[in-house]
Design an enzyme around this catalytic site. Structure first.
Site, PDB file in Angstrom:
ATOM      1  CB  SER A   1      -0.847   0.016   1.268  1.00  0.00           C
ATOM      2  OG  SER A   1      -1.376   1.216   1.635  1.00  0.00           O
TER       3      SER A   1
ATOM      4  CE1 TYR B   1      -3.710  -2.311   5.229  1.00  0.00           C
ATOM      5  CE2 TYR B   1      -3.183  -0.156   4.747  1.00  0.00           C
ATOM      6  CZ  TYR B   1      -3.847  -1.446   4.418  1.00  0.00           C
ATOM      7  OH  TYR B   1      -3.543  -1.649   2.948  1.00  0.00           O
TER       8      TYR B   1
END
Length: 280
Positions: A136, A150
């Site tokens: 990401s 995350y």
């Protein structure tokens, strides 16, 4: 030229599902994993001999090993692995429990490592292969309040992937770290985005970020997942694919901002920070 055989995790929704559908339309063979084969078959639709749905628990090494063996037996080999399975997690570092944090790492990090560890003997033997690890932009820039755990999982993906690329290069195996920005998938829906069990009222900035992602950004993301899938397929066909694949203008903007910040910090501290060796 024989089309490559793909093995994709986390395939029943999001980018993984779009990638599978795109590959099947183009005539590729695809093995795909999910926690539920029925959900996966329903999502794909009509039966296709080029499609092998597999029910897999990525946190269970024996389950992963069985899936890799089934794929190799069904298709003959595996050319491209996509470690796509993962989920988002919001919450300030203080308010997320140890269990919540560890579970995010179990899926986002250790699940991918289980696949890599299991698939590598096959890839080494055939002296070829390409591993896509879906990270990401949050694994390159951590400037997202409320996404610390995350981001940590995705930073881990970046780190082990860079080492993996160096380790497997002698075997003719490529590694690509995919760092998407915001794409219009189910990622921000309740089924893919965890929230803290014990939110702390004082973290208003975190609640605002959480609300923005769930209720404002969700559904209007600028990224087209079909275009992302086509880009990944194109990269898999390159003779010398990139190690880093940032997807989306937003990902590029955030990456360039992070690089500029690092450069500024390097320059600011250069004189004193490099004068730390023993005096000769």
């Amino acid at each position: 030229m024989k089309k490559k055989i793909w093995f994709i995790t986390g395939a029943s929704k999001g980018l993984g599902l779009i990638l599978i559908k795109t590959l099947l339309k183009k005539g590729y063979a695809v093995a795909a994993t999910s926690r539920s084969v029925s959900e996966l078959q329903k999502a794909i639709g009509e039966k296709n001999d080029n499609f092998l749905p597999l029910e897999v628990d990525l946190t269970d090494e024996s389950s992963v090993e069985e899936a890799i063996n089934q794929t190799a037996a069904y298709f003959g080999n595996i050319d491209v692995i996509v470690n796509n399975a993962g989920y988002g997690l919001t919450g300030a570092l203080e308010e997320l429990t140890d269990a919540e944090a560890r579970q995010n790492f179990e899926i986002n990090v250790f699940g991918s490592l289980n696949v890599i560890r299991t698939a590598m003997p096959l890839l080494r033997k055939q002296k070829s292969g390409h591993i896509f690890n879906i990270a990401s932009i949050g694994g390159f820039s951590g400037a997202f309040p409320g996404f610390g755990i995350y981001c940590a999982t995705k930073f881990a993906v970046h780190g082990f992937s860079e080492s993996l690329a160096a380790e497997v290069k002698p075997f003719g195996i490529h590694v690509t770290i995919v760092s998407p920005g915001y794409f219009r998938t189910s990622f921000l829906e309740a089924s893919s985005l965890g929230v803290p069990q014990n939110p702390i009222q004082e973290y208003q900035n975190v609640r605002e970020i959480q609300d923005t992602h769930q209720n404002s950004i969700n559904g209007i993301q600028q990224g087209d997942p079909e275009k992302a899938a086509r880009e990944m397929i194109a990269v898999a066909g390159q003779e010398q694919p990139p190690l880093h694949l940032f997807l989306g203008q937003d990902a590029y903007d955030l990456a360039e901002a992070k690089i500029a910040l690092i450069k500024a910090d390097l320059e600011k501290m250069h004189a004193t920070a490099t004068a730390t060796a023993f005096d000769v």
